[in-house]
Motif scaffolding. Structure first.
Motif, PDB file in Angstrom:
ATOM      1  N   PHE A   6       0.763  -1.123  -0.037  1.00 22.25           N
ATOM      2  CA  PHE A   6       0.022  -0.024  -0.109  1.00 22.25           C
ATOM      3  C   PHE A   6       0.852   1.242   0.055  1.00 22.25           C
ATOM      4  CE2 PHE A   6      -2.275   3.158   2.490  1.00 22.25           C
ATOM      5  CZ  PHE A   6      -3.266   3.605   1.796  1.00 22.25           C
ATOM      6  N   HIS A   7       1.997   1.308   0.882  1.00 22.53           N
ATOM      7  CA  HIS A   7       2.960   2.190   0.705  1.00 22.53           C
ATOM      8  C   HIS A   7       3.407   2.431  -0.738  1.00 22.53           C
ATOM      9  CE1 HIS A   7       7.060   3.938   1.156  1.00 22.53           C
ATOM     10  NE2 HIS A   7       6.388   4.900   2.004  1.00 22.53           N
ATOM     11  N   ALA A   8       3.746   1.447  -1.237  1.00 25.03           N
ATOM     12  CA  ALA A   8       4.502   1.503  -2.557  1.00 25.03           C
ATOM     13  C   ALA A   8       3.482   2.071  -3.628  1.00 25.03           C
ATOM     14  CB  ALA A   8       5.102   0.362  -2.882  1.00 25.03           C
ATOM     15  N   GLN A  33       3.915   7.483   6.483  1.00 23.54           N
ATOM     16  CA  GLN A  33       4.252   8.312   5.487  1.00 23.54           C
ATOM     17  C   GLN A  33       3.096   8.065   4.403  1.00 23.54           C
ATOM     18  OE1 GLN A  33       7.224   7.190   2.619  1.00 23.54           O
ATOM     19  NE2 GLN A  33       7.884   9.418   2.354  1.00 23.54           N
ATOM     20  N   ALA A  34       2.372   6.740   4.283  1.00 21.94           N
ATOM     21  CA  ALA A  34       1.479   6.416   3.261  1.00 21.94           C
ATOM     22  C   ALA A  34       0.355   7.168   3.671  1.00 21.94           C
ATOM     23  CB  ALA A  34       1.146   5.090   3.291  1.00 21.94           C
ATOM     24  N   ALA A  35      -0.043   7.451   5.235  1.00 21.80           N
ATOM     25  CA  ALA A  35      -1.383   7.835   5.667  1.00 21.80           C
ATOM     26  C   ALA A  35      -1.395   9.460   5.532  1.00 21.80           C
ATOM     27  CB  ALA A  35      -1.563   7.702   7.115  1.00 21.80           C
ATOM     28  N   GLU A  36      -0.079   9.956   5.537  1.00 19.05           N
ATOM     29  CA  GLU A  36      -0.156  11.345   5.290  1.00 19.05           C
ATOM     30  C   GLU A  36      -0.051  11.871   3.673  1.00 19.05           C
ATOM     31  OE1 GLU A  36       2.526  12.511   9.341  1.00 19.05           O
ATOM     32  OE2 GLU A  36       3.652  12.363   7.341  1.00 19.05           O
ATOM     33  N   LEU A  52      -6.795   4.536   3.859  1.00 23.52           N
ATOM     34  CA  LEU A  52      -6.565   3.542   4.819  1.00 23.52           C
ATOM     35  C   LEU A  52      -7.290   3.654   6.085  1.00 23.52           C
ATOM     36  CD1 LEU A  52      -4.624   1.110   6.017  1.00 23.52           C
ATOM     37  CD2 LEU A  52      -3.094   3.141   6.696  1.00 23.52           C
ATOM     38  N   VAL A  53      -8.028   2.625   6.481  1.00 19.56           N
ATOM     39  CA  VAL A  53      -8.828   2.552   7.702  1.00 19.56           C
ATOM     40  C   VAL A  53      -8.309   1.489   8.652  1.00 19.56           C
ATOM     41  CG1 VAL A  53     -11.025   1.741   8.687  1.00 19.56           C
ATOM     42  CG2 VAL A  53     -11.005   3.030   6.463  1.00 19.56           C
ATOM     43  N   LEU A  54      -7.822   1.833   9.857  1.00 23.71           N
ATOM     44  CA  LEU A  54      -7.225   0.879  10.881  1.00 23.71           C
ATOM     45  C   LEU A  54      -8.314   0.541  11.776  1.00 23.71           C
ATOM     46  CD1 LEU A  54      -3.585   2.234  10.991  1.00 23.71           C
ATOM     47  CD2 LEU A  54      -4.347   0.528   9.841  1.00 23.71           C
ATOM     48  N   ALA A  55      -8.373  -0.575  12.514  1.00 18.55           N
ATOM     49  CA  ALA A  55      -9.318  -0.842  13.461  1.00 18.55           C
ATOM     50  C   ALA A  55      -8.565  -1.600  14.551  1.00 18.55           C
ATOM     51  CB  ALA A  55     -10.512  -1.665  13.071  1.00 18.55           C
TER      52      ALA A  55
END
Length: 647
Positions: free
Chosen positions: A360-362, A417-420, A429-432
């Protein structure tokens, strides 16, 4: 020396006893009158039963015959039937309860009065009480379904000003707000100026703030208003009106979510969906995307059995209905969201989820480069340039993220970095997690802020953990106070939405059959622009150049090198580089607190949430108390508020 006779002493004692009895009777009368005033509506049928038993008891000593009691009961029934009421049904109800209980009194007197009460308590006491309960059920049901209508009040007249007509509902709530809320020290400096009933049992009122009254503390005063108005928990919400001097308050006397919220299908429209229903019956929305703004992620927090899986299922169903590509990660080897295994791209196991987050980051970095090369500033699915690139909306959902986001591991800055960066690239991105601690997000405050800035659903939580709570500083609500059951009914799915027009009000996620919903949802395959990550390759932390490309500070872009180049170009002297090595002096905890407060006011919870906090919760509160006693910092104006530097 004076002497008193025995009769004088007895008279004095009798006078004291008389005064004591008078005071006791006055207190008793006041208590009884207060009890009647506070409970006459809800206990009215039992008051009729008590009156019937009292008549039957005193009929014998007073010499009343059953004929006299019957005439008295008929007179009371006629008065009850003719007494002004909202409808003929209420009048008929009054007459019916009078006739039934009056008949019980006549039968008891005819059978012998007090002797009958003592000889046959089942027939003379239990049966009238049961009759009162049966006849009182319509009244109690009526009280539960809708609040009592306010009596019309004359409109207030201000001297030297034209008379203003105030509707009865506004007059009723204005007086009640002043008497029961403001007079008790709650929401001081406010005046209720307008009230409407959009739905039965729901009142939306406009509150005017006096000069000097801050609106922010009022948002956290919802529980105090609920106590003052004797309302259920989470039934008061606030809404901004765009004007500092006015706020809207929503007061719920009839909850629309107490028995659950049914699932009626996906509601995706315009980049958002209904993720929950508030106690007043209005919709609570989760925002997936905004026009010319990009795709948004979010955070879902809830303990085991709180309805977190149900909320994620509702999100996935709406994402698929909206055309999103969805990838789900489950570090628990398929125990989370198993119903969606065949409906989305599913990754089970901690190692697979780590590879998913790396990919996902890539993907985010690749999309950023492609969009920048095409001249696209922000992702818009309707943009022809975006369509030409074939970049569809992507959402990655990771449940139990605390199992893979371990503090001080290289994966955390990668996800950070990916979230920003993801918003402008069309990826979200959804984190639980079920642990309300910053360690669940790898201890990264930046990751928490990037997620909750978009969406945050906070369900029931069991405990606060070590004090480093995952909740943002401006969160309003108390998910720790929610019980598993209320009156035998589960509270699964109840929680709070951070970004909503019902601040501090409880909401509830709809109850859906995940297997059936997953089977009926459309299949949207995920189209990645980067290959799968080789597990053998190590995780590389983001470099300064990558941070600068993602929106880092100028110092991260090699600013010192540019200065050296300018000096070399415009100076005839040879370039000399001086390296200054600063010896870092270790900070004491007190110096660390003072340094943080010099940057700006901060609450104790905000200090605990910092990953570099050198002390635990109890040590920090002790340290803050010591700094406050030495007048080095100023205490907060209210509990939970920010501390400031003194002087």
């Amino acid at each position: 020396m004076s002497t008193r006779t025995v009769s004088e002493i007895r008279a004095d004692r009798a006078a004291k006893v008389g005064r004591a009895l008078t005071a006791l009777l006055a207190v008793t009368a006041y208590a009884v009158s207060w009890l009647v005033r506070r409970s006459w509506r809800r206990l009215l049928p039992f008051y009729w039963v008590a009156a019937e038993l009292a008549v039957a008891w005193v009929a014998g000593p007073l010499g009343l015959s059953w004929q006299s009691v019957a005439i008295l009961a008929l007179a009371i029934a006629a008065a009850a039937a003719s007494w002004r009421a909202r409808s003929r049904a209420v009048r008929a109800w009054r007459a019916a309860i009078t006739v039934v209980l009056g008949g019980s009194a006549v039968a008891t007197v005819a059978a012998g009065g007090p002797a009958a009460l003592a000889a046959h308590p089942t027939l003379t006491i239990a049966l009238p009480t049961l009759a009162g309960v049966v006849l009182g059920w319509p009244w109690w049901y009526h009280l539960r379904q809708s609040p009592p209508e306010p009596e019309p009040q004359p409109a207030p007249v201000v001297a030297d000003a034209p008379a203003e007509v105030v509707d009865p509902l506004t007059a009723y709530w204005s007086q009640r707000w002043q008497r029961e809320v403001v007079a008790q020290g709650v929401c001081a400096g406010t005046t209720l100026t307008r009230a409407v009933n959009p739905r039965p049992g729901v009142t939306e009122a406009l509150v005017r703030l006096a000069p000097g009254t801050k609106p922010a503390p009022l948002f956290k005063a919802g529980p105090d208003v609920e106590v003052a108005l004797d309302l259920d928990e989470g039934t008061v919400g606030w809404r901004s009106t765009g004007k500092t001097a006015r706020l809207q308050i929503i007061i719920v006397e009839r909850s629309y979510i107490l028995t659950g919220v049914p699932w009626t299908g996906p509601t995706y429209a315009g980049g958002r969906c209904e993720i929950a229903r508030f106690t007043d019956g209005s919709a609570g929305e989760w925002v997936f995307s905004r026009p010319a703004f990009g795709v948004l992620g979010g955070l879902v927090v809830g303990s085991s059995g709180s309805g977190k899986t149900r909320a994620l299922g509702a999100l996935i169903a709406n994402l698929l209905d909206g055309g999103f590509q969805v990838a789900v990660g489950d570090p628990q080897n398929g125990q989370s969201l198993p119903a969606w295994r065949d409906a989305v791209e599913y990754h089970a196991g901690a190692e697979e989820v780590i590879l998913l987050l790396r990919r996902f980051h890539a993907e985010v970095m690749r999309r950023s480069a492609l969009l920048a090369a095409a001249g696209v500033d922000t992702y818009d699915e309707d943009d022809p340039r975006v369509k030409a690139l074939g970049l569809g909306k992507l959402m990655v959902i990771v449940d139990e993220c605390q199992l893979v986001l371990i503090p001080n591991t290289p994966l955390v800055p990668l996800v950070e970095q990916a979230a920003e960066t993801m918003r402008k690239t069309g990826a979200g991105l959804v984190l639980a997690t079920q642990l309300p601690q910053m360690k669940s997000l790898g201890g990264s405050v930046r990751l928490r802020d990037a997620l909750v800035a978009a969406n945050a659903l906070i369900l029931r939580l069991s405990n606060r953990g070590s004090g480093t709570t995952i909740l943002p500083d401006d969160f309003v609500g108390n998910p720790f106070a929610l019980e598993r059951e209320i009156d035998g009914k589960t509270t699964a799915g109840m929680g709070y939405l951070r970004h909503s027009n019902r601040v501090g009000m409880l909401c509830r996620v709809p109850h859906l059959d995940e297997v059936a919903v997953a089977a009926a949802s459309p299949r949207v395959p995920v189209r990645w622009n980067v290959p799968q990550i080789d597990p053998a390759t190590p995780i590389k932390a983001p470099t300064a150049k990558a941070k600068a490309a993602a929106g880092g500070s100028p110092t991260a872009q090699g600013g010192g090198t540019a200065v050296d180049r300018l000096r070399a170009a415009f100076s005839s002297r040879p370039k000399t580089t001086t390296t200054v090595v600063e010896q870092a002096t270790p900070q004491t905890p007190a110096e660390w607190v003072l340094a943080c407060l010099r940057r700006g006011p901060a609450s104790a919870q905000a200090l605990l949430d910092r990953p570099d906090c050198p002390v635990n919760q109890s040590q920090l509160y002790t340290l803050l108390g010591r700094l406050k006693d030495t007048h080095r910092i100023n205490p907060p104006a209210q509990r939970g508020g920010p501390f400031t530097i003194a002087g």
